[in-house]
Design an enzyme around this catalytic site. Structure first.
Site, PDB file in Angstrom:
ATOM      1  N   LYS A  23       0.841  -1.203   0.000  1.00 36.69           N
ATOM      2  CA  LYS A  23       0.000   0.000   0.000  1.00 36.69           C
ATOM      3  C   LYS A  23       0.874   1.252   0.000  1.00 36.69           C
ATOM      4  O   LYS A  23       0.656   2.183  -0.765  1.00 36.69           O
ATOM      5  CB  LYS A  23      -0.900  -0.021   1.253  1.00 36.69           C
ATOM      6  CG  LYS A  23      -1.542   1.297   1.590  1.00 36.69           C
ATOM      7  CD  LYS A  23      -2.490   1.181   2.757  1.00 36.69           C
ATOM      8  CE  LYS A  23      -1.966   1.622   4.091  1.00 36.69           C
ATOM      9  NZ  LYS A  23      -1.579   3.042   4.209  1.00 36.69           N
ATOM     10  N   ASN A  24       1.881   1.254   0.882  1.00 37.97           N
ATOM     11  CA  ASN A  24       2.676   2.470   1.057  1.00 37.97           C
ATOM     12  C   ASN A  24       3.680   2.713  -0.072  1.00 37.97           C
ATOM     13  O   ASN A  24       4.365   3.730  -0.083  1.00 37.97           O
ATOM     14  CB  ASN A  24       3.389   2.447   2.416  1.00 37.97           C
ATOM     15  CG  ASN A  24       2.400   2.635   3.560  1.00 37.97           C
ATOM     16  OD1 ASN A  24       1.212   2.895   3.322  1.00 37.97           O
ATOM     17  ND2 ASN A  24       2.862   2.487   4.778  1.00 37.97           N
ATOM     18  N   ARG A  42      -9.122  -0.356   4.298  1.00 41.96           N
ATOM     19  CA  ARG A  42      -8.216   0.657   3.733  1.00 41.96           C
ATOM     20  C   ARG A  42      -6.879   0.049   3.335  1.00 41.96           C
ATOM     21  O   ARG A  42      -6.203   0.585   2.442  1.00 41.96           O
ATOM     22  CB  ARG A  42      -7.951   1.758   4.758  1.00 41.96           C
ATOM     23  CG  ARG A  42      -9.076   2.742   4.942  1.00 41.96           C
ATOM     24  CD  ARG A  42      -8.627   3.919   5.805  1.00 41.96           C
ATOM     25  NE  ARG A  42      -7.281   4.289   5.452  1.00 41.96           N
ATOM     26  CZ  ARG A  42      -6.305   4.557   6.328  1.00 41.96           C
ATOM     27  NH1 ARG A  42      -6.523   4.538   7.603  1.00 41.96           N
ATOM     28  NH2 ARG A  42      -5.098   4.857   5.898  1.00 41.96           N
ATOM     29  N   CYS A  80      -5.656   7.648   9.115  1.00 39.34           N
ATOM     30  CA  CYS A  80      -5.878   7.055  10.430  1.00 39.34           C
ATOM     31  C   CYS A  80      -5.857   8.107  11.524  1.00 39.34           C
ATOM     32  O   CYS A  80      -5.027   9.009  11.513  1.00 39.34           O
ATOM     33  CB  CYS A  80      -4.776   6.045  10.727  1.00 39.34           C
ATOM     34  SG  CYS A  80      -5.182   4.413  10.163  1.00 39.34           S
ATOM     35  N   ASP A 107       3.600   0.367  12.128  1.00 41.41           N
ATOM     36  CA  ASP A 107       2.415  -0.247  11.519  1.00 41.41           C
ATOM     37  C   ASP A 107       2.220  -1.715  11.942  1.00 41.41           C
ATOM     38  O   ASP A 107       1.222  -2.328  11.564  1.00 41.41           O
ATOM     39  CB  ASP A 107       2.487  -0.149   9.983  1.00 41.41           C
ATOM     40  CG  ASP A 107       2.242   1.273   9.494  1.00 41.41           C
ATOM     41  OD1 ASP A 107       1.832   2.120  10.309  1.00 41.41           O
ATOM     42  OD2 ASP A 107       2.465   1.534   8.295  1.00 41.41           O
ATOM     43  N   ARG A 128      -0.924  14.386  13.118  1.00 40.22           N
ATOM     44  CA  ARG A 128      -0.058  14.011  12.006  1.00 40.22           C
ATOM     45  C   ARG A 128       0.198  15.275  11.200  1.00 40.22           C
ATOM     46  O   ARG A 128      -0.409  15.493  10.172  1.00 40.22           O
ATOM     47  CB  ARG A 128      -0.695  12.899  11.174  1.00 40.22           C
ATOM     48  CG  ARG A 128      -0.747  11.584  11.920  1.00 40.22           C
ATOM     49  CD  ARG A 128      -1.288  10.470  11.087  1.00 40.22           C
ATOM     50  NE  ARG A 128      -0.289   9.867  10.245  1.00 40.22           N
ATOM     51  CZ  ARG A 128      -0.471   8.719   9.614  1.00 40.22           C
ATOM     52  NH1 ARG A 128      -1.589   8.062   9.739  1.00 40.22           N
ATOM     53  NH2 ARG A 128       0.469   8.218   8.847  1.00 40.22           N
TER      54      ARG A 128
HETATM   55  C1  UD1 Z   1       3.946   6.706   6.597  1.00 39.35           C
HETATM   56  C2  UD1 Z   1       3.098   5.496   6.295  1.00 39.35           C
HETATM   57  C3  UD1 Z   1       2.443   4.987   7.561  1.00 39.35           C
HETATM   58  C4  UD1 Z   1       3.483   4.737   8.643  1.00 39.35           C
HETATM   59  C5  UD1 Z   1       4.394   5.949   8.819  1.00 39.35           C
HETATM   60  C6  UD1 Z   1       5.569   5.701   9.748  1.00 39.35           C
HETATM   61  C7  UD1 Z   1       2.353   5.859   4.015  1.00 39.35           C
HETATM   62  C8  UD1 Z   1       1.199   6.109   3.111  1.00 39.35           C
HETATM   63  N1  UD1 Z   1       2.073   5.841   5.340  1.00 39.35           N
HETATM   64  O1  UD1 Z   1       3.075   7.705   7.113  1.00 39.35           O
HETATM   65  O2  UD1 Z   1       1.750   3.778   7.271  1.00 39.35           O
HETATM   66  O3  UD1 Z   1       2.852   4.482   9.869  1.00 39.35           O
HETATM   67  O4  UD1 Z   1       4.939   6.365   7.546  1.00 39.35           O
HETATM   68  O5  UD1 Z   1       6.345   4.651   9.288  1.00 39.35           O
HETATM   69  O6  UD1 Z   1       3.466   5.630   3.590  1.00 39.35           O
HETATM   70  N2  UD1 Z   1       5.791  14.343  11.230  1.00 39.35           N
HETATM   71  C9  UD1 Z   1       5.861  15.673  11.557  1.00 39.35           C
HETATM   72  N3  UD1 Z   1       5.707  16.611  10.556  1.00 39.35           N
HETATM   73  C10 UD1 Z   1       5.516  16.248   9.249  1.00 39.35           C
HETATM   74  C11 UD1 Z   1       5.449  14.883   8.932  1.00 39.35           C
HETATM   75  C12 UD1 Z   1       5.581  13.938   9.945  1.00 39.35           C
HETATM   76  O7  UD1 Z   1       6.032  16.027  12.713  1.00 39.35           O
HETATM   77  O8  UD1 Z   1       5.395  17.130   8.398  1.00 39.35           O
HETATM   78  C13 UD1 Z   1       5.909  13.315  12.308  1.00 39.35           C
HETATM   79  C14 UD1 Z   1       4.599  12.537  12.493  1.00 39.35           C
HETATM   80  O9  UD1 Z   1       3.703  13.193  13.342  1.00 39.35           O
HETATM   81  C15 UD1 Z   1       5.103  11.257  13.098  1.00 39.35           C
HETATM   82  C16 UD1 Z   1       6.460  11.051  12.419  1.00 39.35           C
HETATM   83  O10 UD1 Z   1       6.830  12.332  11.901  1.00 39.35           O
HETATM   84  O11 UD1 Z   1       5.302  11.404  14.464  1.00 39.35           O
HETATM   85  C17 UD1 Z   1       6.465  10.013  11.317  1.00 39.35           C
HETATM   86  O12 UD1 Z   1       5.522  10.358  10.348  1.00 39.35           O
HETATM   87  P1  UD1 Z   1       5.737  10.054   8.798  1.00 39.35           P
HETATM   88  O13 UD1 Z   1       6.982   9.246   8.620  1.00 39.35           O
HETATM   89  O14 UD1 Z   1       5.617  11.326   8.053  1.00 39.35           O
HETATM   90  O15 UD1 Z   1       4.488   9.153   8.491  1.00 39.35           O
HETATM   91  P2  UD1 Z   1       3.557   9.207   7.220  1.00 39.35           P
HETATM   92  O16 UD1 Z   1       4.351   9.547   6.014  1.00 39.35           O
HETATM   93  O17 UD1 Z   1       2.357  10.003   7.542  1.00 39.35           O
END
Ligand code: UD1
Length: 418
Positions: A22-23, A397, A116, A305, A121
């Site tokens: 998915k990711n 999802r 989710c 995850d 986030r």
């Molecule tokens: C992706 C994955 C999700 C997985 C996550 C962590 C996809 C579609 N989803 O989500 O399944 O759980 O990686 O492995 O690939 N953060 C900030 N600011 C930002 C962005 C992130 O503070 O602008 C923080 C988030 O709150 C969180 C951490 O960084 O604490 C990790 O988030 P991130 O790696 O960005 O996760 P996603 O890309 O949303």
């Protein structure tokens, strides 16, 4: 409304074919907006996140059609730079479209993304990165509006290795003028897969899988046919299910090295796991000892995850375990549901303290998010008696044909409409 009815206690035996990730598929679909040539993504999972992403592409004016389990995208007709808010709320990964939509139109508008409900986030790192490439950002009335005259390569240092921010910046940088260097980039296998896809359509990206990614801007991109990597989280979920229920299951079509953190943990805790090329065979015939401590980390650490699923496993192991969630704030929403089944868990801050019990008991359960929902299904499969799980749209999802695959392994699970 649909729900699962599960009669627990069956051991699992047989083989399960793992879907593509998915990711990986979601950012690759976003990347398809960058090119006017046709791209064909092979074997995409039949999950709602992918269906919603395809709907968003159609709203942008791309021609996206399914051909069996493949999707063909022709973005030459794309004309819209606004990501529809109803769909953006359904799907957090819609934020990945910012990078490719800006690259294409020099403009993008999106409502704050959904996905989710597992705590704050934020998207600040995405936006800071885009600003470094020359994008002006206005945030107003729940919308993010991005505009630029042109995109220019730059050096970007991420405060933390965010998966989404790394991918978004890669997408925006592909056709920017000059070179972009992303430091403290996320190292997830799905980022390497995105690099592979981008290079297949003619981009010049290197370094994915390490902490520094270099994107040399190119002027034009072509088309390609692409098979994304297997879903390490789906594979991990079936492996943990077998560890909990007992039996012998072969997860086929996987990249075992992508889930080595899980394999090590399960071996430590008494599971027999054999690896043969793209197959992982797990065999378990007795109650497992506790995993003691486990902490979620960015890749190659233990994936957030799989945190809910491994906590469900800890509930039925002998002894105590501590599961620490380091990535997201509220990723323990499934815990009160497990407690309904007799699980002994105390959550303090980011830690779940779990005392193993002999057996969980069937109960009426509510899925609150994707992975937490999957964890409840695993707990119900291992439990004594009958369980019902509602709000399974969360599970849909990310898991294609979940109950069908589980039934093929011998589980007693059906989807009913209520
Ligand atoms: C992706 C994955 C999700 C997985 C996550 C962590 C996809 C579609 N989803 O989500 O399944 O759980 O990686 O492995 O690939 N953060 C900030 N600011 C930002 C962005 C992130 O503070 O602008 C923080 C988030 O709150 C969180 C951490 O960084 O604490 C990790 O988030 P991130 O790696 O960005 O996760 P996603 O890309 O949303």
């Amino acid at each position: 409304m649909e729900k699962y009815i599960i009669n627990g206690g069956n051991k699992l035996y047989g083989s399960v074919k793992i879907q593509t990730a998915k990711n990986s598929v979601l950012p690759i679909l976003a990347a398809a907006v960058l090119t006017d040539a046709k791209v064909k993504i092979l074997n995409v999972p039949q999950i709602t996140d992918v269906k919603n992403m395809v709907k968003i592409l159609s709203c942008l004016g791309c021609n996206a059609v399914y051909e069996d389990s493949n999707i063909i995208i022709d973005s030459s007709s794309a004309h819209c730079y606004e990501i529809p808010s109803a769909l953006a709320h359904e799907l957090r990964s819609s934020v990945f479209l910012l990078g490719s939509v800006i690259s294409r139109f020099h403009k993008a508008k999106i409502a704050y993304p959904g996905g989710c409900d597992i705590g704050l986030r934020p998207v600040d790192l995405h936006l800071t990165g885009l600003k470094r490439l020359g994008v002006q950002i206005t945030e107003k009335n729940g919308y993010i509006l991005c505009e630029c005259d042109k995109l220019s390569g730059n050096e970007i240092m991420l405060d933390c290795p965010s998966v989404g921010a790394t991918e978004n910046i890669m997408l925006a940088a592909v056709k920017a003028e000059g070179t972009t260097v992303i430091k403290n980039a996320a190292r997830e296998p799905e980022i390497e897969d995105l690099q592979k896809f981008l290079n297949c359509i003619g981009a010049k990206v290197s370094g994915a899988g390490s902490g520094t990614i270099i994107v040399e801007g190119v002027k034009t991109l072509g088309g390609c046919e692409f098979l994304p990597i297997p879903d390490r989280i789906e594979a991990g979920t079936f492996i943990i299910a077998t560890a909990m229920c007992g039996g012998e299951v072969c997860a086929e079509g996987v990249c075992p090295e992508n889930i080595s953190s899980l394999i090590h943990k399960l071996r430590e805790n008494g599971c027999k796991i054999h690896i043969k090329n793209d197959k992982i065979i797990i065999e378990n015939h007795r109650r497992l000892i506790s995993v003691k401590t486990i902490e979620t980390q960015p890749y190659p650490g233990f994936p957030t995850d799989l945190q809910a699923q491994i906590t469900a496993l800890c509930c039925v192991c002998g002894g105590n375990s501590i599961v620490t969630e380091n990535l997201f704030e509220t990723r323990f929403k499934y815990v009160p549901e497990l407690k309904k089944m007799g699980a002994d868990i105390t959550v303090i801050d980011r830690n779940a303290f779990v005392r193993g019990v002999d057996r969980l008991k069937g109960a009426d359960l509510v899925a609150h998010d994707l992975r937490g929902g999957a964890a409840l299904v695993l707990a119900a499969l291992a439990a004594e008696g009958r369980s019902g799980v509602v709000d399974i749209y969360h599970i849909d999802r990310g898991y294609g044909s979940f109950e069908y695959k589980l039934r093929k392994l011998g589980a007693d699970i059906v989807r009913v409409t209520v």
